[in-house]
Design an enzyme around this catalytic site. Structure first.
Site, PDB file in Angstrom:
ATOM      1  N   ASP A 147      -5.119   4.767  12.573  1.00 12.64           N
ATOM      2  CA  ASP A 147      -4.509   4.053  11.452  1.00 12.64           C
ATOM      3  C   ASP A 147      -3.816   2.795  11.961  1.00 12.64           C
ATOM      4  O   ASP A 147      -3.373   2.742  13.114  1.00 12.64           O
ATOM      5  CB  ASP A 147      -3.485   4.940  10.715  1.00 12.64           C
ATOM      6  CG  ASP A 147      -3.237   4.476   9.284  1.00 12.64           C
ATOM      7  OD1 ASP A 147      -3.687   5.171   8.351  1.00 12.64           O
ATOM      8  OD2 ASP A 147      -2.615   3.401   9.088  1.00 12.64           O
ATOM      9  N   LYS A 191     -12.827   7.856   0.442  1.00 11.78           N
ATOM     10  CA  LYS A 191     -12.268   7.387  -0.828  1.00 11.78           C
ATOM     11  C   LYS A 191     -13.019   6.125  -1.239  1.00 11.78           C
ATOM     12  O   LYS A 191     -13.246   5.239  -0.419  1.00 11.78           O
ATOM     13  CB  LYS A 191     -10.783   7.069  -0.641  1.00 11.78           C
ATOM     14  CG  LYS A 191     -10.161   6.415  -1.854  1.00 11.78           C
ATOM     15  CD  LYS A 191      -8.693   6.660  -1.950  1.00 11.78           C
ATOM     16  CE  LYS A 191      -7.901   6.017  -0.817  1.00 11.78           C
ATOM     17  NZ  LYS A 191      -6.550   6.554  -0.762  1.00 11.78           N
TER      18      LYS A 191
HETATM   19  N1  SAM Z   1      -5.197  10.759   4.349  1.00 14.47           N
HETATM   20  C1  SAM Z   1      -3.874  10.299   4.730  1.00 14.47           C
HETATM   21  C2  SAM Z   1      -2.927  11.461   4.695  1.00 14.47           C
HETATM   22  O1  SAM Z   1      -3.268  12.503   4.121  1.00 14.47           O
HETATM   23  O2  SAM Z   1      -1.827  11.369   5.245  1.00 14.47           O
HETATM   24  C3  SAM Z   1      -3.387   9.163   3.830  1.00 14.47           C
HETATM   25  C4  SAM Z   1      -4.113   7.875   4.081  1.00 14.47           C
HETATM   26  S1  SAM Z   1      -3.429   6.499   3.242  1.00 14.47           S
HETATM   27  C5  SAM Z   1      -3.864   6.818   1.590  1.00 14.47           C
HETATM   28  C6  SAM Z   1      -4.517   5.194   3.665  1.00 14.47           C
HETATM   29  C7  SAM Z   1      -4.314   4.646   5.069  1.00 14.47           C
HETATM   30  O3  SAM Z   1      -5.374   3.742   5.404  1.00 14.47           O
HETATM   31  C8  SAM Z   1      -3.022   3.844   5.234  1.00 14.47           C
HETATM   32  O4  SAM Z   1      -2.153   4.515   6.092  1.00 14.47           O
HETATM   33  C9  SAM Z   1      -3.487   2.501   5.840  1.00 14.47           C
HETATM   34  O5  SAM Z   1      -2.632   2.024   6.846  1.00 14.47           O
HETATM   35  C10 SAM Z   1      -4.851   2.894   6.408  1.00 14.47           C
HETATM   36  N2  SAM Z   1      -5.706   1.733   6.663  1.00 14.47           N
HETATM   37  C11 SAM Z   1      -6.003   0.727   5.810  1.00 14.47           C
HETATM   38  N3  SAM Z   1      -6.777  -0.181   6.443  1.00 14.47           N
HETATM   39  C12 SAM Z   1      -7.000   0.269   7.704  1.00 14.47           C
HETATM   40  C13 SAM Z   1      -7.713  -0.247   8.830  1.00 14.47           C
HETATM   41  N4  SAM Z   1      -8.375  -1.404   8.767  1.00 14.47           N
HETATM   42  N5  SAM Z   1      -7.701   0.474   9.984  1.00 14.47           N
HETATM   43  C14 SAM Z   1      -7.023   1.644  10.057  1.00 14.47           C
HETATM   44  N6  SAM Z   1      -6.327   2.181   9.016  1.00 14.47           N
HETATM   45  C15 SAM Z   1      -6.308   1.495   7.858  1.00 14.47           C
END
Ligand code: SAM
Length: 246
Positions: A100, A180
């Protein structure tokens, strides 16, 4: 109950009411109120999950048996770690690799990278940590929103396509991909790529996904081991467990 600057209380129905505060916008107040009254938030707290999203994966697993027998798992967009916790709970000996942009509090038994999945070296780092091909690649990623609906949609769809692209190099034949996606068009390219690469592709909205949100999940099972762009066999199934997103 006091939240932020504004005094809050419970209505007769037991719901937490949050009064608007000078430094908080109406939409933030609404979000806070919804969050405080969300049964999944309370259940996540009670169960020790770091996110309410944990229940989305649990529900998807109940429907698609995603976690049974898996030994190697990749979690793209893993913060704060709810999905990793659920996988660990089901498969304590599995090799789980999460990545992440945000830092994630350590989870014993899980390898975590604070990194952009789009970085050139991310895939190699994940591969090295996995020590073999993955049984399951999961992506709960969502791009940071800029407030312009179409732009936000395209940015998130771009991330998902990058996740799928990576998944086709990380998965073992027969492996599964769950991600998602957002309703609202622009995902036909993604869907046709998924149909080429997997035996079955289904779009679902688990009950824990908020009704008003445009998020759906795509569950692609039975990776064919083909690189994206290979011609699709005519026997591909495209079943929708529920109607596909608009
Ligand atoms: N499934 C996780 C949980 O249950 O805790 C929640 C995930 S949250 C909805 C979405 C995550 O995608 C965020 O923490 C965001 O930082 C990450 N994200 C978005 N773009 C990203 C990227 N380019 N590389 C890595 N992570 C990314």
């Amino acid at each position: 109950m006091t939240i932020g600057e504004g005094p809050s209380g419970r209505s007769r129905g037991g719901k937490v009411r949050v009064k608007t505060a000078r430094k908080r916008s109406t939409s933030s107040t609404r979000w806070l109120e919804r969050h405080l009254n969300d049964p999944y938030v309370a259940a996540a707290r009670a169960a020790g999950y770091r996110s309410r999203s944990a229940f989305k994966l649990k529900e998807l697993d109940t429907q698609f048996n995603l976690l049974a027998g898996i030994d190697r798992v990749v979690d793209l967009g893993a913060a704060p770690g709810g999905w990793c916790q659920v996988v660990l709970e089901h498969r304590p000996r599995a090799r789980i690799v999460g990545i992440d942009l945000l830092p994630i509090e350590p989870i014993p038994g899980v390898v975590l990278f604070e990194k952009d999945i789009l970085d050139d070296d991310s895939e190699a780092m994940i591969k090295a940590a996995l020590g073999g091909l993955a049984d399951l690649v999961m992506s709960d990623m969502a791009a940071n929103t800029v407030g312009h609906k179409q732009t936000d949609h395209l940015r998130t769809m771009g991330l998902i396509e990058a996740g799928l692209d990576m998944a086709t190099r990380l998965l073992r034949p027969g492996g599964d991909f769950v991600a998602k996606v957002l309703a609202g068009g622009g995902d036909s390219t993604l869907t046709s790529a998924l149909k080429k690469a997997f035996a079955t592709v289904k779009h679902v909205k688990p009950p824990a996904s908020r009704k008003g949100s445009s998020e759906w999940y795509v569950v692609a099972q039975g990776f064919k081991g083909l690189a994206l762009g290979s011609p699709a066999p005519s026997s591909l199934a495209d079943e929708h467990a529920e109607p596909p997103p608009a």
